[in-house]
Design a protein around this motif. Structure first.
Motif, PDB file in Angstrom:
ATOM      1  N   MET A   1      45.610  63.879  61.523  1.00  0.00           N
ATOM      2  CA  MET A   1      44.362  64.373  60.933  1.00  0.00           C
ATOM      3  C   MET A   1      44.574  64.863  59.506  1.00  0.00           C
ATOM      4  SD  MET A   1      42.466  66.404  63.929  1.00  0.00           S
ATOM      5  CE  MET A   1      41.761  65.571  65.308  1.00  0.00           C
ATOM      6  N   PHE A   2      45.679  65.561  59.281  1.00  0.00           N
ATOM      7  CA  PHE A   2      45.956  66.010  57.919  1.00  0.00           C
ATOM      8  C   PHE A   2      46.152  64.815  56.982  1.00  0.00           C
ATOM      9  CE2 PHE A   2      47.398  70.127  59.921  1.00  0.00           C
ATOM     10  CZ  PHE A   2      46.273  70.814  59.502  1.00  0.00           C
TER      11      PHE A   2
ATOM     12  N   HIS B   1      42.642  63.378  56.373  1.00  0.00           N
ATOM     13  CA  HIS B   1      41.876  64.140  55.377  1.00  0.00           C
ATOM     14  C   HIS B   1      42.316  63.759  53.968  1.00  0.00           C
ATOM     15  CE1 HIS B   1      39.376  66.754  57.730  1.00  0.00           C
ATOM     16  NE2 HIS B   1      40.399  67.181  58.458  1.00  0.00           N
TER      17      HIS B   1
ATOM     18  N   GLY C   1      44.490  60.353  65.266  1.00  0.00           N
ATOM     19  CA  GLY C   1      44.337  61.526  64.414  1.00  0.00           C
ATOM     20  C   GLY C   1      44.057  61.166  62.974  1.00  0.00           C
TER      21      GLY C   1
ATOM     22  N   GLY D   1      40.752  62.273  61.193  1.00  0.00           N
ATOM     23  CA  GLY D   1      40.899  63.101  60.010  1.00  0.00           C
ATOM     24  C   GLY D   1      40.022  62.649  58.857  1.00  0.00           C
TER      25      GLY D   1
ATOM     26  N   ILE E   1      39.099  70.504  63.955  1.00  0.00           N
ATOM     27  CA  ILE E   1      40.478  70.082  64.160  1.00  0.00           C
ATOM     28  C   ILE E   1      41.128  70.808  65.330  1.00  0.00           C
ATOM     29  CG2 ILE E   1      42.785  70.081  63.128  1.00  0.00           C
ATOM     30  CD1 ILE E   1      41.474  69.532  60.451  1.00  0.00           C
TER      31      ILE E   1
END
Length: 186
Positions: free
Chosen positions: A61-62, A65, A126, A130, A136
């Motif tokens: 996810m990071f 993003h 993820g 993201g 989250i």
């Protein structure tokens, strides 16, 4: 009534994706459970899988993003394509009947390899998630909870039944990810 910032539809989508990702842990758990496994080992393996199902999508996810900030609207299409590829690969592997490498789940290295092998697809999902606005913490906790719970069920079922369920479980999980990938593209 719904106290988080997440919409109910997003929550249902995340739960379905968590189940799809957990089916891999379920199917591989059946295989290990069929070899014979102690209840203490089931608890240990399931706990580590749950942790990996939290950490891997969190890292993804990071990264998602970051990619979203760089690519903007292209990120949605990239996330959908990534889910389609991942789902297709899961279906292909299941139909092809690829054998999973046998290892000793009682060793630390074997436990980590098993947890990583059933959680690596969580990283890819993820990354896709993201790129979208999601809660989250709630998402990774749901992934971890379902990953751990489904591995417990798979390991316990593996102690009782033959291996036919495992390959169908992975194919079903792949179909779900494929469907969500198509949904993201449309």
């Amino acid at each position: 009534m719904f106290s988080t910032s997440m919409e109910l539809g997003q929550l249902i989508t995340i739960i379905i994706m968590a189940i799809a990702l957990g089916l891999d842990a379920f199917s591989l758990g059946i295989g290990i459970g069929m070899k014979g496994i102690r209840l203490l080992d089931i608890a240990k393996i399931s706990f580590v899988i749950g942790i990996f199902h939290v950490l891997m999508p969190l890292m993804g996810m990071f990264m998602g993003h970051y990619v979203s900030a760089l690519l903007g609207n292209v990120a949605t299409a990239a996330g959908g394509c990534l889910l389609i590829l991942l789902g297709s690969h899961m279906i292909y592997s299941s139909v092809r009947g690829e054998e999973h490498v046998s290892f000793d789940h009682r060793t630390f290295l074997g436990l980590l390899i098993f947890a990583l092998s059933v959680s690596i697809d969580s990283f890819s999902v993820g990354v896709s998630l993201g790129m979208f606005a999601t809660d989250i913490v709630l998402t990774v906790l749901i992934f971890g909870m379902f990953g751990g719970a489904m591995s417990i069920v798979g390991l316990l079922v593996g102690r009782r039944v033959s291996g036919w369920v495992g390959e169908y479980g992975e194919a079903f999980g792949g179909l779900i990810l494929l469907a969500f990938g198509i949904k993201f593209l449309l």
